[in-house]
Design a protein around this motif. Structure first.
Motif, PDB file in Angstrom:
ATOM      1  N   GLN A 258      32.942  28.120  61.400  1.00 27.25           N
ATOM      2  CA  GLN A 258      33.099  29.179  60.406  1.00 27.25           C
ATOM      3  C   GLN A 258      34.151  28.799  59.379  1.00 27.25           C
ATOM      4  OE1 GLN A 258      33.873  33.099  61.919  1.00 27.25           O
ATOM      5  NE2 GLN A 258      31.722  33.646  61.944  1.00 27.25           N
ATOM      6  N   HIS A 259      35.235  28.176  59.839  1.00 28.12           N
ATOM      7  CA  HIS A 259      36.315  27.807  58.932  1.00 28.12           C
ATOM      8  C   HIS A 259      35.849  26.722  57.968  1.00 28.12           C
ATOM      9  CE1 HIS A 259      40.448  28.128  57.737  1.00 28.12           C
ATOM     10  NE2 HIS A 259      40.655  26.833  57.885  1.00 28.12           N
ATOM     11  N   VAL A 260      35.096  25.742  58.471  1.00 30.81           N
ATOM     12  CA  VAL A 260      34.556  24.691  57.607  1.00 30.81           C
ATOM     13  C   VAL A 260      33.620  25.298  56.568  1.00 30.81           C
ATOM     14  CG1 VAL A 260      33.141  22.609  57.542  1.00 30.81           C
ATOM     15  CG2 VAL A 260      34.772  22.941  59.404  1.00 30.81           C
ATOM     16  N   ARG A 396      53.798  32.900  45.515  1.00 30.73           N
ATOM     17  CA  ARG A 396      53.733  31.798  46.489  1.00 30.73           C
ATOM     18  C   ARG A 396      52.769  32.145  47.621  1.00 30.73           C
ATOM     19  NH1 ARG A 396      56.440  27.183  44.573  1.00 30.73           N
ATOM     20  NH2 ARG A 396      58.482  27.756  43.764  1.00 30.73           N
ATOM     21  N   ILE A 397      52.846  33.392  48.078  1.00 30.97           N
ATOM     22  CA  ILE A 397      51.977  33.829  49.173  1.00 30.97           C
ATOM     23  C   ILE A 397      50.515  33.753  48.748  1.00 30.97           C
ATOM     24  CG2 ILE A 397      51.267  35.870  50.483  1.00 30.97           C
ATOM     25  CD1 ILE A 397      54.256  36.612  50.630  1.00 30.97           C
ATOM     26  N   ILE A 398      50.232  34.178  47.513  1.00 31.49           N
ATOM     27  CA  ILE A 398      48.860  34.120  47.016  1.00 31.49           C
ATOM     28  C   ILE A 398      48.365  32.681  47.000  1.00 31.49           C
ATOM     29  CG2 ILE A 398      47.430  34.450  44.965  1.00 31.49           C
ATOM     30  CD1 ILE A 398      49.071  36.947  44.363  1.00 31.49           C
ATOM     31  N   GLU A 399      49.229  31.751  46.584  1.00 34.83           N
ATOM     32  CA  GLU A 399      48.844  30.342  46.552  1.00 34.83           C
ATOM     33  C   GLU A 399      48.503  29.831  47.945  1.00 34.83           C
ATOM     34  OE1 GLU A 399      52.026  28.274  44.718  1.00 34.83           O
ATOM     35  OE2 GLU A 399      51.570  28.974  42.700  1.00 34.83           O
ATOM     36  N   VAL A 400      49.328  30.186  48.926  1.00 38.07           N
ATOM     37  CA  VAL A 400      49.095  29.733  50.299  1.00 38.07           C
ATOM     38  C   VAL A 400      47.775  30.288  50.833  1.00 38.07           C
ATOM     39  CG1 VAL A 400      49.924  29.921  52.674  1.00 38.07           C
ATOM     40  CG2 VAL A 400      51.521  29.372  50.839  1.00 38.07           C
ATOM     41  N   VAL A 401      47.536  31.580  50.605  1.00 34.24           N
ATOM     42  CA  VAL A 401      46.318  32.208  51.120  1.00 34.24           C
ATOM     43  C   VAL A 401      45.087  31.653  50.419  1.00 34.24           C
ATOM     44  CG1 VAL A 401      45.093  34.394  51.351  1.00 34.24           C
ATOM     45  CG2 VAL A 401      47.539  34.294  51.824  1.00 34.24           C
ATOM     46  N   GLU A 402      45.152  31.514  49.094  1.00 40.74           N
ATOM     47  CA  GLU A 402      44.001  30.995  48.347  1.00 40.74           C
ATOM     48  C   GLU A 402      43.641  29.582  48.795  1.00 40.74           C
ATOM     49  OE1 GLU A 402      42.199  32.150  45.205  1.00 40.74           O
ATOM     50  OE2 GLU A 402      42.599  33.972  46.316  1.00 40.74           O
ATOM     51  N   ALA A 403      44.665  28.759  49.080  1.00 40.14           N
ATOM     52  CA  ALA A 403      44.421  27.356  49.418  1.00 40.14           C
ATOM     53  C   ALA A 403      43.931  27.177  50.848  1.00 40.14           C
ATOM     54  CB  ALA A 403      45.692  26.535  49.201  1.00 40.14           C
ATOM     55  N   ASN A 404      44.311  28.075  51.760  1.00 48.69           N
ATOM     56  CA  ASN A 404      44.060  27.830  53.183  1.00 48.69           C
ATOM     57  C   ASN A 404      43.171  28.861  53.868  1.00 48.69           C
ATOM     58  OD1 ASN A 404      46.039  25.477  53.662  1.00 48.69           O
ATOM     59  ND2 ASN A 404      47.303  26.999  52.641  1.00 48.69           N
ATOM     60  N   TYR A 405      42.886  29.971  53.205  1.00 44.60           N
ATOM     61  CA  TYR A 405      42.041  31.008  53.810  1.00 44.60           C
ATOM     62  C   TYR A 405      40.990  31.496  52.819  1.00 44.60           C
ATOM     63  CZ  TYR A 405      45.758  30.950  57.281  1.00 44.60           C
ATOM     64  OH  TYR A 405      46.672  30.551  58.240  1.00 44.60           O
ATOM     65  N   PRO A 406      40.163  30.591  52.284  1.00 43.19           N
ATOM     66  CA  PRO A 406      39.132  31.029  51.337  1.00 43.19           C
ATOM     67  C   PRO A 406      38.054  31.848  52.034  1.00 43.19           C
ATOM     68  CG  PRO A 406      38.767  28.744  51.934  1.00 43.19           C
ATOM     69  CD  PRO A 406      40.076  29.146  52.569  1.00 43.19           C
ATOM     70  N   GLU A 407      37.473  32.767  51.294  1.00 41.76           N
ATOM     71  CA  GLU A 407      36.341  33.565  51.772  1.00 41.76           C
ATOM     72  C   GLU A 407      36.642  34.307  53.069  1.00 41.76           C
ATOM     73  OE1 GLU A 407      33.547  34.086  50.043  1.00 41.76           O
ATOM     74  OE2 GLU A 407      34.426  32.863  48.446  1.00 41.76           O
ATOM     75  N   THR A 408      37.892  34.740  53.232  1.00 41.12           N
ATOM     76  CA  THR A 408      38.236  35.538  54.420  1.00 41.12           C
ATOM     77  C   THR A 408      38.378  37.021  54.082  1.00 41.12           C
ATOM     78  OG1 THR A 408      40.569  35.026  54.053  1.00 41.12           O
ATOM     79  CG2 THR A 408      39.399  33.668  55.643  1.00 41.12           C
ATOM     80  N   LEU A 409      38.510  37.339  52.806  1.00 38.99           N
ATOM     81  CA  LEU A 409      38.630  38.730  52.380  1.00 38.99           C
ATOM     82  C   LEU A 409      37.266  39.244  51.957  1.00 38.99           C
ATOM     83  CD1 LEU A 409      40.483  41.151  51.716  1.00 38.99           C
ATOM     84  CD2 LEU A 409      40.671  40.222  49.389  1.00 38.99           C
ATOM     85  N   GLY A 410      36.782  40.246  52.664  1.00 38.71           N
ATOM     86  CA  GLY A 410      35.487  40.808  52.324  1.00 38.71           C
ATOM     87  C   GLY A 410      35.577  41.859  51.243  1.00 38.71           C
ATOM     88  N   ARG A 411      36.587  42.720  51.352  1.00 40.63           N
ATOM     89  CA  ARG A 411      36.745  43.803  50.391  1.00 40.63           C
ATOM     90  C   ARG A 411      38.187  44.291  50.440  1.00 40.63           C
ATOM     91  NH1 ARG A 411      32.976  46.685  52.335  1.00 40.63           N
ATOM     92  NH2 ARG A 411      31.251  45.840  51.102  1.00 40.63           N
ATOM     93  N   LEU A 412      38.768  44.617  49.297  1.00 41.33           N
ATOM     94  CA  LEU A 412      40.143  45.113  49.261  1.00 41.33           C
ATOM     95  C   LEU A 412      40.187  46.399  48.447  1.00 41.33           C
ATOM     96  CD1 LEU A 412      43.416  43.154  48.986  1.00 41.33           C
ATOM     97  CD2 LEU A 412      43.067  45.068  47.442  1.00 41.33           C
ATOM     98  N   PHE A 413      40.651  47.466  49.102  1.00 42.56           N
ATOM     99  CA  PHE A 413      40.781  48.766  48.450  1.00 42.56           C
ATOM    100  C   PHE A 413      42.235  48.974  48.033  1.00 42.56           C
ATOM    101  CE2 PHE A 413      37.238  49.150  51.383  1.00 42.56           C
ATOM    102  CZ  PHE A 413      36.265  49.765  50.610  1.00 42.56           C
ATOM    103  N   MET A 414      42.450  49.333  46.780  1.00 46.07           N
ATOM    104  CA  MET A 414      43.778  49.714  46.300  1.00 46.07           C
ATOM    105  C   MET A 414      43.719  51.202  45.974  1.00 46.07           C
ATOM    106  SD  MET A 414      45.043  46.524  43.966  1.00 46.07           S
ATOM    107  CE  MET A 414      45.456  44.960  44.735  1.00 46.07           C
TER     108      MET A 414
END
Length: 695
Positions: A258-260, A396-414
């Motif tokens: 799944q991660h690949v 910085r946190i956004i950079e880390v998440v974007e680089a290492n956890y792509p396609e892990t967020l399905g939907r974000l409600f604000m």
């Protein structure tokens, strides 16, 4: 360029002999394969004992190509040579196909294998690989490649359907079982030519690889549908190729399928790009022991008390639901009381827990659960959340998440977005991937309670009580962090310098109008100057100069053991302002820009003895227009330019000419010692260096 394709393993829950009988019914032509016009046997041979049968056929194919292309090529049909090697003893069938038409312009190869399932001898496995090399095709190389890819995809999709169709035909004929081949007695030996050159598909000491491979070494088509979802044949091929490449090259633990696949989806199944990003992420995970984070990291009590976020049931699609009450969280207080590294670790731990929960929900719901849903309560958002150090940490946190956890967020409600929210969104949104931004749903005030609101995505029974739902949400309420828990100025300074004292790297500040320079004396030509530096703040210009006579640094600065100048409170000006470039000194490395967050490594082979000056200059962003800046523009500018100072961490090494083939640690280093979770490190292979030395 050679294109390669690899299908997943397809499993037929029927014995090998019955599958082969069904396969043979497609000859000489099959009504389910319209493009397969006809076939004729051009050679057939069998081993003396009848265990091995080799058949060669010429197959006529009507490729689904534009009529214009067929006219230009001067053909209506294409011809392929198919060689089938059936080993009845070892129950394997190997099918090799290569084009006969246009073989000097296009090389199309395909290999299919029918083998016995490694865990159940009453089942049969099918695997297919293909390669395409379009050398020249009347100027239609791209079109020819697309046609071939379409043909490959169609054959993969129809393969199982065709076998099932012929199994049904056999059943109608009363054939539901075919006995296995048995060694005939001498009197029953089949006369004929013994096949001397038949493929070596069996060795008593080394059985066929396919037949004995572990199920974990290959991906099964049913497994893909069950745990990874519906993929096209070409997407399956890309996944399998990347997985095999990782198994062959990665000596450590390979990531889960799944991660690949997430990296492939994030790059639109661009194999090379996905491989590059995944390798960078695997290096990051190894450096920071991320695989062990959930089991080894203990959250500080301060986070447990004041970090208002946590996991909370699932949404209607079975995705894990994470709730974050950002408006109730004192981001400034957390930053003043904790290190940036701790906050980044907290976010990484949340993402790791999300991956684990997705895997668990996939097993529970019986379908692939790829990502999670995040619910952010913005009630209480104020200027305190726009504190610049906190915003920089967020970036910085956004950079880390974007680089290492792509396609892990399905939907974000604000939810409950205040009037201040557009300011924060303007600062953050440019750094978020476009596909990720499309998953954001923003609601002001109580709009989330109406049509198209939360209840369409989350069951009313699981909506948190503070959002008008029926469920108690057991996460900390946040609140202000007491100032008594803040770190002192001295502690902040110690934390900033901690990594410096623990490594061989030195730090330097580059001021606007005051470049930072290092002087190196070279006694012997053909020595090697190597550098490895990180730009931790701002953008810099890096250059190297040479002079036959020694510059005159400030009185406070002297040459060290390696000819390096010592640091002073103000950067010394080594290059005399009266010197003329081209007369008194020369530039031996063209200036190039190094961006904030980059890690740069390189080397220079000295052509002459003398004095070399390594120089880093402040590189400012383009000046703003004369019109007055808005508040948002001002904050953006302050985040990007960050006043008039840049920071670097560097390590310099000089190798004498006789030691070039000896130790070259700086040339082999791929990251600086400053690299940490909160630092974005870009490995740059700079083309500006005059020479690179290798072993």
């Amino acid at each position: 360029m050679v294109r390669e394709y690899q299908s997943p393993v397809r499993v037929y829950k029927h014995p090998f002999e019955l599958i082969i009988a069904a396969y043979n019914k497609r000859f000489p032509k099959c009504p389910l394969i319209p493009v397969f016009v006809d076939s004729e046997i051009i050679s057939e041979s069998q081993s003396q004992d009848g265990s091995t049968l080799v058949i060669e056929r010429r197959c006529t194919i009507d490729i689904d190509a534009p009529r214009l292309l067929k006219r230009i090529a001067g053909v209506d049909y294409l011809y392929f040579i198919q060689k089938n090697t059936l080993n009845r003893r070892e129950r394997t069938l190997i099918i090799e196909v290569q084009n006969e038409t246009f073989s000097n312009r296009v090389i199309s190869c395909e290999c299919c294998k029918y083998t016995v399932h490694p865990e159940n001898e009453e089942w049969t496995c099918f695997e297919q690989t293909a390669s395409l090399d379009v050398k020249s095709f009347f100027g239609f190389e791209g079109l020819a490649e697309k046609i071939a890819m379409k043909q490959y995809a169609n054959s993969i999709e129809k393969g199982k359907e065709i076998i099932q169709y012929h199994l049904t035909e056999l059943e109608k004929e009363g054939i539901t079982y075919i006995p296995r081949w048995a060694q005939p007695s001498p009197a029953q030996a089949v006369p004929g030519n013994r096949v001397q050159d038949a493929p070596a598909v069996y060795d008593k000491d080394h059985p066929a690889e396919i037949a004995t491979a572990s199920p974990d070494d290959k991906l099964d088509a049913d497994y893909i549908r069950r745990y990874l979802g519906d993929l096209t044949p070409l997407q399956e091929s890309c996944l399998i190729r990347l997985r095999q490449w990782l198994q062959e090259t990665n000596k450590g633990k390979c990531p889960k399928d799944q991660h690949v696949l997430r990296f492939l989806i994030a790059t639109d199944f661009n194999f090379d790009k996905a491989r590059e990003l995944l390798c960078q992420s695997l290096t990051w995970r190894k450096q920071h022991q991320v695989d062990f984070l959930l089991d080894s990291w203990l959250r500080p009590q301060l986070l447990q008390d004041f970090y208002s976020g946590g996991w909370h049931h699932n949404d209607r699609d079975g995705r894990p639901l994470y709730v974050l009450r950002l408006g109730h969280m004192d981001t400034k207080g957390l930053m003043r009381a904790l290190t940036e590294e701790v906050l980044v670790r907290q976010v990484v731990a949340v993402n790791e827990e999300g991956l684990r929960r997705c895997e668990e929900n996939t097993a529970i719901f019986g379908r692939p659960i790829w990502c999670w849903t995040c619910l952010v309560d913005l009630e209480g958002l104020n200027m305190r959340h726009l504190w610049r150090p906190g915003l920089k940490a967020l970036l910085r946190i956004i950079e880390v998440v974007e680089a290492n956890y792509p396609e892990t967020l399905g939907r974000l409600f604000m939810l409950k977005a205040p009037r201040l929210f557009p300011v924060l969104w303007t600062l953050v949104s440019p750094l978020i991937n476009e596909n990720t931004r499309k998953k954001f749903l923003v609601y002001a005030a109580n709009d989330y309670k109406g049509p198209g609101g939360l209840v369409d995505y989350i069951d009313q029974a699981f909506i948190p009580d503070f959002l008008g739902g029926d469920c108690m949400c057991d996460i900390p309420e946040g609140g202000l962090v007491p100032k008594s828990l803040y770190r002192t100025a001295e502690e902040l300074e110690i934390e900033d310098n901690r990594l410096l004292t623990e490594s061989i790297y030195k730090s330097a500040s580059i001021f606007k109008g005051a470049p930072y320079e290092i002087l190196i004396e070279i006694v012997e030509a053909s020595s090697v100057i190597t550098w490895d530096f990180d730009v931790s703040k701002g953008d810099v210009l890096f250059s190297i100069y040479h002079s036959k006579r020694a510059p005159r640094p400030s009185k406070k600065d002297t040459l060290g053991a390696h000819g390096f100048t010592s640091l002073a409170s103000v950067n010394p000006q080594l290059l005399d302002k009266s010197w003329v470039l081209g007369q008194d000194y020369s530039r031996v490395e063209k200036a190039f820009t190094c961006r904030e967050g980059e890690s740069v490594q390189g080397s220079h082979i000295t052509r002459w003895p003398g004095y070399y000056i390594l120089q880093w200059c402040f590189h400012s962003a383009p000046a703003a227009s004369a019109s007055s800046l808005s508040y948002v523009d001002d904050v953006l500018a302050s985040l990007q330019v960050s006043s008039h100072k840049c920071k670097i961490m560097y390590y310099i090494e000089v190798l004498a000419s006789q030691d070039i083939r000896g130790s070259m640690t700086s040339l082999e280093s791929s990251h600086s010692g400053f690299s940490q979770l909160s630092t974005s490190t870009t490995l740059s292979s700079q083309s500006h260096t005059s020479s690179t030395v290798s072993r």
